[in-house]
Design an enzyme around this catalytic site. Structure first.
Site, mmCIF file in Angstrom:
data_model
loop_
_atom_site.group_PDB
_atom_site.id
_atom_site.type_symbol
_atom_site.label_atom_id
_atom_site.label_comp_id
_atom_site.label_asym_id
_atom_site.label_seq_id
_atom_site.Cartn_x
_atom_site.Cartn_y
_atom_site.Cartn_z
ATOM 1 N N ASP A 80 -30.990 33.752 10.606
ATOM 2 C CA ASP A 80 -30.990 35.210 10.689
ATOM 3 C C ASP A 80 -32.349 35.823 10.321
ATOM 4 O O ASP A 80 -33.281 35.755 11.117
ATOM 5 C CB ASP A 80 -29.858 35.759 9.818
ATOM 6 C CG ASP A 80 -29.530 37.216 10.139
ATOM 7 O OD1 ASP A 80 -30.215 37.827 10.970
ATOM 8 O OD2 ASP A 80 -28.578 37.767 9.539
ATOM 9 N N HIS A 128 -21.852 37.162 12.077
ATOM 10 C CA HIS A 128 -21.366 37.701 10.800
ATOM 11 C C HIS A 128 -19.833 37.808 10.783
ATOM 12 O O HIS A 128 -19.178 37.003 10.144
ATOM 13 C CB HIS A 128 -22.015 39.040 10.418
ATOM 14 C CG HIS A 128 -23.508 39.017 10.423
ATOM 15 N ND1 HIS A 128 -24.217 38.109 9.688
ATOM 16 C CD2 HIS A 128 -24.417 39.776 11.118
ATOM 17 C CE1 HIS A 128 -25.522 38.320 9.900
ATOM 18 N NE2 HIS A 128 -25.664 39.302 10.761
#
Lengths: 469, 469
Positions: free
Chosen positions: A360, A311
């Site tokens: 993810d 991220h």
């Protein structure tokens, strides 16, 4: 590199049957060159021995023509009206979250209207899985990845123990279920074994986090070393993964960094996905998560590429500079779904940081969409186009690199994500007559694939030379 | 409504063969209710005569059970492990732009790094098409739409004349090519015939815009009326489309508004896609584009639903209020691609504005992606989730409405976009065993479709009762 070199020699020297693949278009070599009529020669062990393209005499690795007499017995396999690309590398996955696909988009019993309330719903699903359940959902998830052209996945695995936190008789029980799922599907796995210690600064784990928590760093590292002893480094490799600076105290970060450095292991960590994580880190440590990770030795400039920040959205200029020789793994579909924000990949790229991509939460499993949205989210923010064009001006090329070589570097498998001599033949084809690509000129095909398509045109998937789809 | 009522009577009273469709799940009725085992009865003319679901006795339109004896000869067609949804309605398309898919994502001869330089590349493609070329690319584009589950398209058509601006012998030549393409593919068409006059305030058209420009409003309206006289209102309907306040001066806007009002025609216009359009409008008119369109009578509160603002991104509170009873057509994949910005659909929805969706540049043709990204772009901006949940808290339901009924209203076809008695059987099925939906619980399927999937699971498409895919 040693095994790759050996493979080349074996193939060149022996009489093992080889396969020579050709296609209409493709991306070849470590530099990921777009060519017409690519030629990729693969030995009996599934390792690439030569690449080139028809009518490319200056390319020394190329056979003169695909129909030229091969040096020994070989099968020529024409992949037809296809684009041949390296297999996609998914650098960040939580496979079990596939179980809540579609489940958190309505107010009802709960109100999953932000990241934290979404997490509560996700924890509930995590709590309900027994070992067979972990295997079943992971297998389904990995099978979907393979169908979508992913040939190697980094599974950020934090479901370790029984629902009340009691370890199974085999402390690696659930890790082994993940390994079994990857093996049964035929997907390469980088198991990013997660260390998780607490709910946050000074807070013991929540009841629903107990499954994630090891008794000590030592217990965790014992499990890691047990698994490493069984990993062949080809179908299975192991990396370290402190979950986040929220879940791991600084002394443990130091121990993990030391262990990774001594054994040359890659390390992944969730970094600055949500502003609250930064606020809590500032309160506990007086710095940002990235700065803490650098201070603890996790971000180590002496080991370029060994650390991956997953991220890394809510970062400042100093954070970015600290990550210059690391990798940043963006997960755009999840980062949109959870309201995280936008990874400014162009800023990272311009300073040399490698960008990788991850599915993810596995709400969407499609690295071509991840790649496209990486660029598109930046366009929305900048109100301009060609954000990841780089000095060469080729957006699609950089997006392909993120979806292949970027992930390979992040997972400590730099030989993957490319169709190059010495690399295993992990490859996909996309049919140029699929409705998404029909009629697109050859010179625009790579951009059409990376900037307008989804995984839908992917029709063949090879892992280590074996056709898996 | 008259023809629909007649159709119901005919089917109920006559002995025409009927088809009763059933599926595992579906969305039925004008209220778009999610049900298990939907039952949809279709008469020989392809019009829906009854809808219901198995085990739903209080639903008066439902046959008691799918296997109950039909009232007259009927074929029962079980669509299997499928979700049955209304056909998708694409409210904004420039079909010919399909020709540059993948072509504007690299610096090279040009540098398409913003909307305006992208437009130059797009104009070049527009300039190169002859009538057969317009037909060929439009047909390809429409065929792709049909495969992606779109059963009705609003084609915002502005390519009218020869490359130098000279009208063809038949001034409607290119409009007819678009109509022919839709007919040959089997897609319903709302032809939004565009009026284009100038490059901007006080500026004659650029050479590359001459193909778009009519000699006068009268010449334009003559073409519109010629086409309207040939349109049946079912496979083909006609709407008015001033291109934008940039391209159309205020007096012409007034004439078009008057013409549309007198004949109850819908009107579409590009509104505030780029900030520069607002700046130019402020300089010329001292107000925003929306305010100008309201002043000119195009946005007419006495005709709710008759006006559609395409994009309407860069708007203020007063603009939004003016659009309360209008439609706003968002085109998220294009708006990201071109760096336009984000349509704040949640703000429009909360004041009652109808949201429709468009594939616009046709770089991507997938209304499920448009729907998902509408929500996801807002999540990125708000850093929160469930932005289009509405009072009922159901995001997926509102996204489906935008992709179906919203577009139908915008195109002046309110009977479309729903599986309801009196509506034509325009429908799609999605296979629940597709990898994107496999294993998702029934109660989460609609959200999985609208918030995580693409058009890939769509496996059947019906238009007016005829299977088209």
């Amino acid at each position: 590199m040693t095994s790759a070199a050996a493979a080349t020699e074996t193939a060149a020297g022996g009489d093992a049957p080889r396969v020579i693949y050709t296609a209409a278009y493709g991306v070849i070599g470590p530099e990921q060159r777009w060519v017409e009529r690519p030629v990729v020669e693969v030995d009996a062990r599934g390792v690439i021995t030569r690449v080139g393209c028809a009518g490319d005499p200056e390319h020394s690795d190329a056979p003169a023509r695909p129909d030229a007499p091969p040096r020994s017995e070989a099968i020529v396999h024409d992949l037809g009206d296809s684009v041949l690309l390296p297999g996609l590398v998914n650098a960040h996955s939580h496979a079990f979250q596939r179980t809540i696909r579609g489940a958190t988009h309505a107010r009802g019993a709960g109100d999953p209207s932000d990241f934290w309330s979404w997490r509560a719903a996700m924890y509930e699903a995590a709590g309900a899985l027994d070992p067979e359940g972990v295997y079943a959902i992971t297998r389904r998830c990995f099978a979907e990845m393979l169908d979508a052209g992913i040939t190697c996945v980094g599974e950020f695995h934090y479901l370790h123990h029984g629902p009340d936190g009691t370890p199974y008789d085999d402390p690696a029980e659930l890790s082994r279920q993940v390994i079994r799922a990857a093996r049964d599907v035929g997907l390469r796995l980088a198991l990013l074994e997660v260390y998780y210690a607490r709910a946050g600064a000074g807070s013991p784990p929540l009841p629903e986090q107990r499954r994630f928590v090891d008794a000590s760093v030592e217990a965790y590292l014992r499990r890691v070393e047990t698994l490493r002893a069984e990993a062949d480094g080809d179908a299975l490799s192991i990396g370290l993964a402190p979950h986040s600076v929220r879940a791991v105290p600084e002394p443990a970060l130091r121990e993990l960094a030391e262990h990774a450095r001594a054994r040359a292991l890659v390390m992944h960590c969730h970094v600055s996905e949500q502003p609250r994580e930064n606020e809590e880190c500032a309160a506990e440590h007086g710095c940002t998560p990235t700065q803490l990770l650098a201070r603890a030795g996790c971000v180590d400039p002496e080991r370029p590429g060994a650390f991956t920040a997953v991220h890394a959205i809510h970062v400042d200029d100093r954070d970015r500079a600290l990550l210059a020789s690391s990798n940043v793994c963006a997960c755009p579909t999840t980062e949109a779904d959870l309201g995280d924000g936008i990874v400014l990949a162009s800023r990272y790229m311009s300073q040399g940081t490698t960008i990788a991509l991850g599915s993810d939460s596995n709400s969407v499993i499609d690295l071509l969409q991840e790649a496209r949205l990486l660029e598109m989210h930046e366009r929305l923010q900048a109100r301009a186009r060609l954000r990841l064009a780089g000095p060469d001006g080729q957006v699609g090329r950089h997006l392909l690199a993120a979806a292949t070589r970027g992930g390979a570097r992040a997972l400590g498998r730099p030989e993957l994500g490319q169709l190059a001599p010495g690399s295993p033949f992990d490859a996909i084809t996309l049919h140029t007559r699929h409705r998404a690509l029909l009629g697109v000129e050859g010179r625009h095909l790579l951009d059409a694939i990376m900037l307008t398509a989804t995984s839908a045109p992917i029709d063949r998937v090879f892992v280590g030379g074996a056709r898996r789809r």
